[in-house]
Design a protein around this motif. Structure first.
Motif, short mmCIF file in Angstrom:
data_model
loop_
_atom_site.label_atom_id
_atom_site.label_comp_id
_atom_site.label_asym_id
_atom_site.label_seq_id
_atom_site.Cartn_x
_atom_site.Cartn_y
_atom_site.Cartn_z
N PRO A 22 0.79 -1.24 0.00
CA PRO A 22 0.00 0.00 0.00
C PRO A 22 0.82 1.28 0.00
CG PRO A 22 0.09 -0.92 2.21
CD PRO A 22 0.78 -1.91 1.32
N ASP A 23 2.16 1.18 -0.02
CA ASP A 23 3.01 2.35 0.24
C ASP A 23 2.73 3.54 -0.66
OD1 ASP A 23 4.09 0.52 1.94
OD2 ASP A 23 6.17 0.79 1.30
N ILE A 24 2.68 3.32 -1.99
CA ILE A 24 2.60 4.49 -2.87
C ILE A 24 1.22 5.16 -2.77
CG2 ILE A 24 4.35 3.62 -4.46
CD1 ILE A 24 2.19 2.88 -6.42
N PHE A 25 0.18 4.39 -2.49
CA PHE A 25 -1.13 5.01 -2.30
C PHE A 25 -1.17 5.82 -1.01
CE2 PHE A 25 -2.49 2.08 -5.60
CZ PHE A 25 -3.44 2.83 -6.28
N ARG A 26 -0.60 5.27 0.05
CA ARG A 26 -0.56 6.02 1.32
C ARG A 26 0.25 7.30 1.17
NH1 ARG A 26 0.50 0.86 5.33
NH2 ARG A 26 -1.69 0.23 5.58
N HIS A 27 1.37 7.19 0.44
CA HIS A 27 2.21 8.37 0.27
C HIS A 27 1.49 9.42 -0.57
CE1 HIS A 27 5.81 10.75 0.20
NE2 HIS A 27 5.87 10.73 -1.13
N ALA A 28 0.77 9.01 -1.60
CA ALA A 28 0.02 9.96 -2.41
C ALA A 28 -1.01 10.71 -1.56
CB ALA A 28 -0.68 9.24 -3.56
N ALA A 29 -1.72 9.99 -0.69
CA ALA A 29 -2.70 10.64 0.18
C ALA A 29 -2.02 11.61 1.12
CB ALA A 29 -3.48 9.58 0.96
N SER A 30 -0.84 11.25 1.62
CA SER A 30 -0.13 12.14 2.55
C SER A 30 0.32 13.41 1.85
CB SER A 30 1.07 11.42 3.17
OG SER A 30 2.11 11.23 2.21
#
Length: 524
Positions: free
Chosen positions: A186-194
């Protein structure tokens, strides 16, 4: 536990604060180019191994292998996943490995070389309805981000002129720099939201890959939308999608798609005339559904005398072009006005006054594939009542308007199967029609831009105006937005559209064109 499956109609953009979109297969059709590059890589490598070790050769399956092992994943992960499935073990190597080295990284770098070659040769296709949807959610106040495992994402956004649509981008280069795991993590999706300063639970995510919907689900997004480009609806749901759609147009909110959101071109004619200013319009018109009503059979779409008279008057005052999916000769015969420009086969074949002529320089390469596909379709669909297979020179249209509702899936399955066996062709759609066209980066939008250049008009002297009613016309709407043009959608606005104005039906088109001709006559 899997979340409950929702209907597309349960979702409106205002339910969320942000939206995160995958690139390949969602915004652009670069997934097709990636698949070609993976196929060339693995078929070549597997053939080499078979010759060296006396192993049986099993080709890369562009449908199942691509979807299961490489789609949406970082390049080296894709190589590892596929080779592991084939029971092949080789060293990982280093990202600096040369493309000819037999390592995971070497093969991954070879795939990148192939991808760049295909990208340069074929260009990038954009899903016009996705662009329209992204524009609509941004107008609703949502922030938007783009995620991609590809290291080419920024380049592709610049090439397509779509970089302005996203407040943040997390691509393969950024993920590597930050040490983020690729999908299905899930890393890149979480980073995009952040980067958007929005909790994932208050954002929606849009993906077409199984690994992508799983990543967004694991990241805790409030809504995970799967786009079914590969006929894998059940698998997308099983991997974490809340809803699955064939096209993002299905998610266009009723508020954003309401008639008040896009002004009526007749009601707002004075405002439109002000936009013209001192410039002359250059008018591009679809045929079916725009100049004539949609009918059961193509040969029944006959232009009436009033519309023909209006077109003649308008052509005396400005350039008028008919841009149609029909063959050029067919639409020229139906309209019957020599002073117009005619672009047939979605712009693959163009002719007009003063010796204007263009046929796409690669179109004839695809005639044998179209011939074979036509034969396959007629055989597969011979027992389906009401279906009409219409062969055009550079396309095949499969009309299902007269097919019983229960048989439509049979028609779609047959078209998808034939398309899967003909990598030279791509499948598109429209109102009650499936279509196979050459796998080339060419469409009505590119044809319109070619005409603007070929006719030698100064950009500050004209304003291009395109009127159309169908999915294929969205390519022109999007293209003209980048050139200060205006798009007018014909019909009920119940889907995402990149048009700036609307007209209710073909009768309204006639009245609009008549008024435009009168206005130009008064100013000439």
């Amino acid at each position: 536990m899997q979340r409950p499956v929702h209907s597309p109609h349960d979702m409106t953009p205002t339910d969320y604060r942000a939206a995160v979109f995958d690139l390949d297969g969602v915004v652009t059709n670069t997934a097709r180019i990636h698949c070609q590059a993976w196929r060339k890589l693995f078929d070549g490598y597997l053939a080499e191994r078979a010759e060296r070790h006396g192993e049986p050769f099993q080709a890369f399956d562009p449908e199942n292998d691509y979807r299961r092992y490489v789609d949406g994943k970082p390049r080296y992960d894709g190589v590892s996943s596929f080779l592991e499935a084939r029971g092949i073990q080789i060293p990982f190597g280093s990202p600096k490995d040369l493309p000819d080295e037999e390592t995971i990284c070497g093969l991954g770098n070879r795939k990148q070389r192939y991808f760049e070659q295909f990208l340069t040769a074929e260009g990038v296709d954009v899903f016009a309805s996705s662009v329209a949807f992204i524009e609509s959610v941004r107008k609703s106040g949502l922030q938007t981000a783009l995620v991609s495992s590809s290291r080419n994402a920024q380049d592709i956004l610049v090439r397509t002129g779509l970089d302005h649509l996203f407040d943040a981008v997390v691509d393969g280069i950024e993920a590597e720099r930050l040490g983020l795991h690729g999908k299905p993590h899930p890393d890149i999706f979480r980073h995009a939201a952040s980067l958007l300063s929005v909790p994932p639970g208050e954002a929606l995510a849009v993906e077409d890959a199984l690994s992508g919907v799983e990543a967004a689900d694991r990241a805790g997004f409030g809504l995970v939308v799967g786009i079914d480009r590969a006929r894998q609806r059940d698998e997308l749901l099983a991997h974490g999608a809340d809803i699955v759609v064939d096209d993002l147009a299905e998610l266009m909110s009723h508020d954003a798609a309401s008639e008040s959101a896009i002004p009526n071109a007749l009601d707002g004619f004075e405002r439109l005339a002000e936009q013209l200013g001192e410039r002359r319009p250059m008018v591009f018109l679809d045929y079916d559904g725009t100049l004539t009503p949609i009918v059961d059979r193509p040969e029944q779409a006959v232009l009436d005398d009033a519309m023909r008279h209006t077109l003649e008057r308008l052509a005396e005052r400005c350039t008028v072009a008919i841009v149609s999916g029909r063959d050029r000769a067919n639409v020229a015969e139906l309209v019957g006005i020599d002073t117009l420009v005619y672009a047939g086969s979605h712009g693959f074949d163009i002719a007009g006054p003063d010796g204007l002529h263009m046929q796409h320089d690669r179109a004839e390469e695809f005639l044998s594939a179209l011939d074979e596909a036509e034969t396959q379709l007629r055989t597969r669909l011979s027992h389906v009542s009401g279906v009409l297979v219409e062969r055009k020179r550079f396309a095949i249209a499969v009309h299902y308007r007269l097919v019983d509702e229960g048989d439509v899936e049979r028609v779609e399955t047959a078209v998808a199967a034939v398309a899967g066996h003909q990598p030279q062709l791509r499948r598109t759609g429209g109102k009650k029609v499936f279509e196979l066209r050459p796998q080339l980066p060419w469409d009505k939008g590119k044809a319109v831009l070619w005409l603007l250049d070929a006719l030698g008009v100064a950009e500050d002297a004209v304003i291009p105006l395109y009127i159309g009613d169908d999915e294929t016309d969205e390519d022109a709407f999007v293209a003209l937005r980048e050139h200060n043009g205006l798009g007018i959608f014909v019909g009920d606005i119940t889907q995402a559209t990149a048009a700036s104005y609307r007209l209710d039906d073909t009768e309204a088109v006639g009245r609009f064109l008549d008024r435009l001709a009168a206005t130009l006559g008064n100013t000439s």
